[in-house]
Design a protein around this motif. Structure first.
Motif, PDB file in Angstrom:
ATOM      1  N   VAL A   2      14.855  12.760  -9.745  1.00  0.00           N
ATOM      2  CA  VAL A   2      13.513  13.314  -9.701  1.00  0.00           C
ATOM      3  C   VAL A   2      12.732  13.453 -11.159  1.00  0.00           C
ATOM      4  O   VAL A   2      13.323  12.955 -12.131  1.00  0.00           O
ATOM      5  CB  VAL A   2      13.765  14.928  -9.235  1.00  0.00           C
ATOM      6  N   PHE A   3      11.578  13.888 -10.993  1.00  0.00           N
ATOM      7  CA  PHE A   3      10.812  13.698 -12.011  1.00  0.00           C
ATOM      8  C   PHE A   3       9.487  14.720 -12.009  1.00  0.00           C
ATOM      9  O   PHE A   3       9.274  15.457 -10.689  1.00  0.00           O
ATOM     10  CB  PHE A   3      10.136  12.290 -12.155  1.00  0.00           C
ATOM     11  N   ASP A   4       8.680  15.139 -13.107  1.00  0.00           N
ATOM     12  CA  ASP A   4       7.506  15.935 -12.911  1.00  0.00           C
ATOM     13  C   ASP A   4       6.483  15.251 -12.715  1.00  0.00           C
ATOM     14  O   ASP A   4       5.454  16.048 -11.937  1.00  0.00           O
ATOM     15  CB  ASP A   4       7.557  16.754 -14.359  1.00  0.00           C
ATOM     16  N   SER A   5       6.335  14.140 -13.029  1.00  0.00           N
ATOM     17  CA  SER A   5       5.171  13.278 -12.388  1.00  0.00           C
ATOM     18  C   SER A   5       5.667  11.752 -12.663  1.00  0.00           C
ATOM     19  O   SER A   5       6.261  11.410 -13.174  1.00  0.00           O
ATOM     20  CB  SER A   5       3.840  13.594 -13.382  1.00  0.00           C
ATOM     21  N   LEU A   6       4.823  10.945 -11.898  1.00  0.00           N
ATOM     22  CA  LEU A   6       4.907   9.536 -11.884  1.00  0.00           C
ATOM     23  C   LEU A   6       3.560   8.889 -11.911  1.00  0.00           C
ATOM     24  O   LEU A   6       2.842   9.349 -10.704  1.00  0.00           O
ATOM     25  CB  LEU A   6       5.687   9.025 -10.791  1.00  0.00           C
ATOM     26  N   VAL A   7       3.159   8.011 -12.754  1.00  0.00           N
ATOM     27  CA  VAL A   7       1.830   7.380 -12.890  1.00  0.00           C
ATOM     28  C   VAL A   7       1.810   6.083 -13.046  1.00  0.00           C
ATOM     29  O   VAL A   7       2.727   5.536 -13.625  1.00  0.00           O
ATOM     30  CB  VAL A   7       1.021   8.112 -14.113  1.00  0.00           C
ATOM     31  N   PHE A   8       1.111   5.523 -12.005  1.00  0.00           N
ATOM     32  CA  PHE A   8       0.682   3.612 -12.460  1.00  0.00           C
ATOM     33  C   PHE A   8      -0.388   3.577 -12.675  1.00  0.00           C
ATOM     34  O   PHE A   8      -1.483   4.200 -11.959  1.00  0.00           O
ATOM     35  CB  PHE A   8       1.030   3.053 -10.850  1.00  0.00           C
ATOM     36  N   ILE A  33      -1.634  14.554  -5.331  1.00  0.00           N
ATOM     37  CA  ILE A  33      -1.288  13.149  -5.165  1.00  0.00           C
ATOM     38  C   ILE A  33      -2.647  12.441  -5.197  1.00  0.00           C
ATOM     39  O   ILE A  33      -3.753  13.026  -4.612  1.00  0.00           O
ATOM     40  CB  ILE A  33      -0.870  12.684  -3.691  1.00  0.00           C
ATOM     41  N   ALA A  34      -2.993  11.456  -5.911  1.00  0.00           N
ATOM     42  CA  ALA A  34      -4.370  10.924  -6.389  1.00  0.00           C
ATOM     43  C   ALA A  34      -4.411   9.403  -6.356  1.00  0.00           C
ATOM     44  O   ALA A  34      -3.606   8.934  -7.157  1.00  0.00           O
ATOM     45  CB  ALA A  34      -4.979  11.541  -7.534  1.00  0.00           C
ATOM     46  N   LEU A  35      -5.489   8.891  -5.751  1.00  0.00           N
ATOM     47  CA  LEU A  35      -5.552   7.276  -5.950  1.00  0.00           C
ATOM     48  C   LEU A  35      -7.054   7.162  -6.303  1.00  0.00           C
ATOM     49  O   LEU A  35      -7.878   7.889  -5.700  1.00  0.00           O
ATOM     50  CB  LEU A  35      -5.217   6.576  -4.530  1.00  0.00           C
ATOM     51  N   ARG A  59      -5.715   3.881 -11.009  1.00  0.00           N
ATOM     52  CA  ARG A  59      -4.646   4.941 -11.204  1.00  0.00           C
ATOM     53  C   ARG A  59      -4.134   5.288  -9.928  1.00  0.00           C
ATOM     54  O   ARG A  59      -5.098   5.750  -8.760  1.00  0.00           O
ATOM     55  CB  ARG A  59      -5.198   5.881 -11.980  1.00  0.00           C
ATOM     56  N   VAL A  60      -2.936   5.580  -9.637  1.00  0.00           N
ATOM     57  CA  VAL A  60      -2.194   6.014  -8.649  1.00  0.00           C
ATOM     58  C   VAL A  60      -1.106   7.303  -9.247  1.00  0.00           C
ATOM     59  O   VAL A  60      -0.623   6.917 -10.188  1.00  0.00           O
ATOM     60  CB  VAL A  60      -1.393   5.213  -7.638  1.00  0.00           C
ATOM     61  N   SER A  61      -1.197   8.435  -8.744  1.00  0.00           N
ATOM     62  CA  SER A  61      -0.488   9.456  -9.415  1.00  0.00           C
ATOM     63  C   SER A  61       0.209  10.490  -8.478  1.00  0.00           C
ATOM     64  O   SER A  61      -0.517  10.816  -7.333  1.00  0.00           O
ATOM     65  CB  SER A  61      -1.375  10.215 -10.376  1.00  0.00           C
ATOM     66  N   PHE A  62       1.168  10.963  -9.142  1.00  0.00           N
ATOM     67  CA  PHE A  62       1.973  12.056  -8.156  1.00  0.00           C
ATOM     68  C   PHE A  62       2.379  12.979  -9.148  1.00  0.00           C
ATOM     69  O   PHE A  62       3.126  12.657 -10.152  1.00  0.00           O
ATOM     70  CB  PHE A  62       3.119  11.520  -7.401  1.00  0.00           C
ATOM     71  N   CYS A 115       0.889  -1.285   0.024  1.00  0.00           N
ATOM     72  CA  CYS A 115       0.010  -0.003  -0.080  1.00  0.00           C
ATOM     73  C   CYS A 115       0.835   1.268  -0.052  1.00  0.00           C
ATOM     74  O   CYS A 115       0.670   2.150  -0.765  1.00  0.00           O
ATOM     75  CB  CYS A 115      -0.838   0.120   1.210  1.00  0.00           C
ATOM     76  N   LEU A 116       2.113   1.223   0.752  1.00  0.00           N
ATOM     77  CA  LEU A 116       2.790   2.418   0.620  1.00  0.00           C
ATOM     78  C   LEU A 116       3.500   2.486  -0.926  1.00  0.00           C
ATOM     79  O   LEU A 116       3.651   3.715  -1.216  1.00  0.00           O
ATOM     80  CB  LEU A 116       4.171   2.148   1.475  1.00  0.00           C
ATOM     81  N   PHE A 117       3.750   1.464  -1.185  1.00  0.00           N
ATOM     82  CA  PHE A 117       4.191   1.560  -2.511  1.00  0.00           C
ATOM     83  C   PHE A 117       3.320   2.263  -3.699  1.00  0.00           C
ATOM     84  O   PHE A 117       3.392   3.031  -4.218  1.00  0.00           O
ATOM     85  CB  PHE A 117       4.438   0.175  -3.244  1.00  0.00           C
ATOM     86  N   SER A 118       1.804   1.858  -3.542  1.00  0.00           N
ATOM     87  CA  SER A 118       0.851   2.414  -4.243  1.00  0.00           C
ATOM     88  C   SER A 118       0.590   3.943  -3.810  1.00  0.00           C
ATOM     89  O   SER A 118       0.383   4.502  -4.868  1.00  0.00           O
ATOM     90  CB  SER A 118      -0.515   1.637  -3.965  1.00  0.00           C
ATOM     91  N   ALA A 119       0.717   4.379  -2.691  1.00  0.00           N
ATOM     92  CA  ALA A 119       0.381   5.900  -2.267  1.00  0.00           C
ATOM     93  C   ALA A 119       1.652   6.400  -2.694  1.00  0.00           C
ATOM     94  O   ALA A 119       1.459   7.765  -2.614  1.00  0.00           O
ATOM     95  CB  ALA A 119       0.143   5.836  -0.731  1.00  0.00           C
ATOM     96  N   ALA A 120       2.677   5.917  -3.230  1.00  0.00           N
ATOM     97  CA  ALA A 120       3.866   6.802  -3.617  1.00  0.00           C
ATOM     98  C   ALA A 120       3.843   7.274  -4.885  1.00  0.00           C
ATOM     99  O   ALA A 120       4.905   7.692  -5.529  1.00  0.00           O
ATOM    100  CB  ALA A 120       5.170   6.426  -3.097  1.00  0.00           C
ATOM    101  N   ALA A 121       2.794   6.918  -5.626  1.00  0.00           N
ATOM    102  CA  ALA A 121       2.883   7.011  -7.223  1.00  0.00           C
ATOM    103  C   ALA A 121       2.312   8.540  -7.708  1.00  0.00           C
ATOM    104  O   ALA A 121       1.646   9.167  -6.861  1.00  0.00           O
ATOM    105  CB  ALA A 121       2.134   5.957  -7.982  1.00  0.00           C
ATOM    106  N   GLY A 122       2.210   8.940  -8.937  1.00  0.00           N
ATOM    107  CA  GLY A 122       1.851  10.163  -9.348  1.00  0.00           C
ATOM    108  C   GLY A 122       1.213  10.371 -10.938  1.00  0.00           C
ATOM    109  O   GLY A 122       1.306   9.355 -11.461  1.00  0.00           O
ATOM    110  N   VAL A 123       0.506  11.585 -11.212  1.00  0.00           N
ATOM    111  CA  VAL A 123      -0.115  11.653 -12.461  1.00  0.00           C
ATOM    112  C   VAL A 123       0.724  12.229 -13.400  1.00  0.00           C
ATOM    113  O   VAL A 123       1.741  12.840 -13.174  1.00  0.00           O
ATOM    114  CB  VAL A 123      -1.061  12.686 -12.303  1.00  0.00           C
TER     115      VAL A 123
END
Length: 564
Positions: free
Chosen positions: A92-98, A181-183, A142-145, A7-15
Motif C-alpha cells: 500500500v502507499f499514501d500516494s503514487l505519481v507519474f 485522482i487526477a489526470l 501528470r497522473v496522480s492518486f 490508458c488503464l495503467f495511466s488512470a491508476a496513478a496518483g499524486v
C-alpha cells in the motif's frame, strides 16, 4: 499492446503528498518493492534508469513499461511513491505519481504503412477490431492518486505492478475511499474511422474527496478535439471545446443503485432504486460551461448550465439556470448549407436560448411543483410552465416496471395504467411572444396561400410576393394584418367546425374559446395561455372514469384558454 490497456495503467496513478512525521520502516519498503516486482530494474514489466529514496519518497526516473517484448509502450519521466509499505500481506502507499507520461501504439505501422493517407483502414486486424489505422500517441503531464485507503492502494498496486487486476472483486462504492485522482495535461493524437488525423487535449480530469457516503467533486476541464472528417464526401473541419463539466457532492447510494441495476449489462433501473426517486438528494450541484461545437457548418454553443439541490423545510429544492445556448449555421459547410437556407427563409441566422427553473419535490405530500420554469429564446419568446403534480413515486415505479409495455405504442392500456397514480393540482403553459411568432406566421401565411411573403423581404412585406422574392437580411417585425388575417380565419374556422359537430357543453365551449384565442394570437401575436386549475386536486384515475364524458373532464379540470 493496445492503447485501451495502457490508458488503464495511466488512470491508476496518483499524486505525491508528504506525510509529515510519518514513520517509515526500511524493511517494509524493501518488502513492498519486492512484492511489486520493483526490487531491480527489469525484474518485472517496469524498467528504469535510476531509483532514489529520500525519506518516505521512492522516485524512479526514466521509467518504461514493456508489454510482450514489443518495445517501450509507456514511458514516464518519473514515478514516485510516498510511504510505500506492506499491510496485511499487500503493498500500500499514501500516494503514487507519474509525470511526463508518453503512451504510444506503433503496432499498426507494419500493416498500415503508407496506407493511412487514403482514408481507408490499412489492415484487416484493425478493421475487425474497430480501431483506427496508423500509429497513435498520447502524452500526459501528470497522473496522480492521493490518499487512498488500504483497499484502494492495494488494488491499484496489485493490478498495475503484479498483473492481478482481473482477479480483484468489487466490494461496493463505499469501501473505496481516497483524497483525489487526477489526470492533467493530456494530448492524444489519433486517426479517426476515415483515416483522418485528429487531436484531443484535456486540461484535467479529477475526482476529489471520495469518502464514506459521497464524492466531493468530479470535474472535466478544458477538453478540445480538433481535426477533419469526411461528411457527405467533403472534408470538413471538426472543432469541439468544453471548458468544464463538474458534479459536486454525488451520493454514493445513488451511484451504487445505478451500478447494481446495470450489472449483467442491463441499465434498466429497478423500481425500488433510490436513484429513481426525486425525493432523494443525489448530488449537491453541477456546472457545465463554455462548450462550443463546430462541425460541417453547424455551430453549437453553451455559455453555462448550472444547478443545485438544497434540502429545506419544503423538501428538495431544485434550481437550474442555463444561459447562452446558441445554434448557428455556416452555408459554406456541407451540413450548415441546408439548415442556413431554411432558417434564412424565416429571417433567422442564429438562435439563442436560456432557461431558469426552480422546482420543489415535497416527499411529505409526494408532489413536485414549480416556483418558476421559463424557457426563453432571445428575440423569440418566453415559455412559462407551471405545474403541481402528486403521486410521483408510484408513477416512477410504474414507469420503470412497465418499460416493455410502454415500448409498444399500440398499448393504450399500458399508458393509462402508467398515468393513473398522478394527481393534478394545476398545470399551465403560457407563451409570450418576443418577436418569433410574426416571423413564423408570415412564412406560414405565404406557404398556405395567405398572400404573405417571408420576412426576408423587409422592403416589401406587404407587396404580396411569394417566398424568396425579397432581398432583405432579417425579419422579426410584425406581419401586416393583411398577411395573417386569412391564415387566422382559416385555422380558427377549422377548429370551430370540428367543435360544432359535438354536443353543447363545457367541452364545446372550451374548444370554441380555444379557436377564439388562436385567431386572436395569429392576428396579433402577444400572449397565449392554456391551463387546468381544478378547485381541488384531481386524480388521473378519476378522469379516466370520465373518458366518455368530455364535458365532465373539462369541468373537473376547470380548463381555460386565452390570448391577449
Amino acid at each position: 499492446m493496445r492503447l485501451s490497456k495502457t490508458c488503464l495503467f495511466s488512470a491508476a496513478a496518483g499524486v505525491a503528498l508528504l506525510a509529515p512525521g510519518a514513520a517509515f520502516a526500511q524493511d517494509a519498503r524493501a518488502d513492498a518493492l519486492a512484492y511489486l516486482n520493483l526490487q531491480a530494474s527489469g525484474s518485472g514489466a517496469f524498467t528504469w534508469v535510476d531509483h532514489t529514496a529520500n525519506g518516505s519518497i521512492d522516485t524512479f526516473t526514466n521509467v518504461s513499461v514493456t508489454e510482450g517484448g514489443g518495445g517501450p509502450d509507456v514511458v514516464a519521466a518519473t514515478m514516485s511513491f510516498d510511504n510505500l509499505r506492506m499491510e496485511n500481506g499487500a503493498a500500500v502507499f499514501d500516494s503514487l505519481v507519474f509525470e511526463g507520461l508518453t503512451v504510444s501504439d506503433d503496432e499498426t505501422d507494419a500493416a498500415d504503412a503508407g496506407g493511412s493517407d487514403d482514408g481507408k483502414p490499412g489492415g484487416s486486424g484493425a478493421a475487425a477490431g474497430g480501431q483506427a489505422p496508423g500509429p497513435q500517441q498520447m502524452t500526459v503531464a501528470r497522473v496522480s492518486f492521493v490518499g487512498p485507503n488500504p483497499l484502494v492502494a492495494s488494488n491499484i498496486a496489485s493490478a498495475m505492478f503484479r498483473g492481478e487486476g482481473e482477479g480483484i472483486e468489487f466490494e461496493g462504492f463505499e469501501a473505496y475511499q481516497f483524497e483525489s485522482i487526477a489526470l492533467e495535461g493530456l494530448d492524444f493524437d489519433f486517426i479517426d474511422e476515415n483515416g483522418q488525423p485528429m487531436e484531443m487535449t484535456l486540461g484535467g480530469l479529477r475526482v476529489n474527496d471520495w469518502s464514506e457516503g459521497a464524492i466531493g467533486a468530479v470535474a472535466l476541464e478544458n477538453l478540445t478535439i480538433v481535426g477533419e472528417t469526411d461528411i457527405q464526401g467533403q472534408m470538413t473541419e471538426v472543432n469541439i471545446s468544453i471548458g468544464e463539466i463538474s458534479l459536486n457532492g454525488t451520493s454514493l447510494d445513488g451511484l451504487q443503485a445505478l451500478f447494481d441495476a446495470a450489472e449483467g449489462g442491463d441499465f434498466t433501473m429497478r423500481p425500488d432504486s433510490p436513484f429513481m426517486s426525486p425525493y432523494v438528494k443525489h448530488w449537491d450541484g453541477y456546472n457545465i460551461s463554455n462548450i462550443t461545437v463546430s462541425v460541417g457548418g453547424v455551430n453549437f454553443g453553451l455559455a453555462s448550465f448550472a444547478g443545485s439541490i438544497e434540502e429545506t423545510s419544503r423538501g428538495l429544492e431544485y434550481r437550474d439556470n442555463m444561459d447562452g445556448l446558441t445554434l448557428s449555421f455556416d452555408p459554406s459547410g456541407p451540413l450548415g448549407a441546408q439548415a442556413a437556407m431554411g432558417f434564412a427563409m424565416a429571417g433567422l441566422d442564429s438562435l439563442e436560448f436560456s432557461m431558469v427553473s426552480h422546482q420543489i419535490a415535497d416527499p411529505s405530500a409526494d408532489r413536485i411543483y414549480t416556483e418558476e420554469y421559463r424557457i426563453s429564446m432571445v428575440d423569440g419568446f418566453d415559455l412559462d410552465v407551471d405545474y403541481d403534480i402528486g403521486g410521483m413515486s408510484e408513477y416512477l415505479n410504474r414507469a420503470v416496471g412497465m418499460q416493455d409495455q410502454l415500448s409498444d405504442f399500440d398499448s393504450p392500456d399500458a399508458f393509462a395504467s402508467l398515468m393513473e397514480p398522478l394527481i393534478i393540482s394545476r398545470v399551465g403553459v403560457t407563451y409570450t411572444d418576443r418577436g418569433l411568432a410574426p416571423t413564423v406566421l408570415q412564412v406560414a401565411s405565404a406557404f398556405m396561400g395567405g398572400g404573405g411573403a417571408p420576412p426576408a423581404n423587409q422592403g416589401g412585406a406587404d407587396d404580396g410576393k411569394g417566398p424568396g422574392e425579397g432581398g432583405g437580411e432579417t425579419g422579426g417585425e410584425a406581419a401586416p394584418a393583411s398577411d395573417t388575417a386569412g391564415l387566422a380565419a382559416m385555422v380558427a374556422g377549422q377548429i370551430r367546425a370540428a367543435a360544432s359537430s359535438e354536443p353543447p357543453g363545457a367541452a364545446q365551449d372550451f374548444v370554441m374559446a380555444f379557436a377564439d384565442a388562436v385567431e386572436t394570437f395569429i392576428t396579433n401575436p402577444n400572449i397565449f395561455a392554456i391551463a387546468a386549475s381544478p378547485a381541488s386536486p384531481v386524480p388521473v384515475a378519476e378522469l379516466m372514469q370520465m373518458e366518455d364524458d368530455p364535458n365532465a373532464v373539462v369541468s373537473r379540470l376547470n380548463m381555460t384558454v386565452s390570448a391577449q
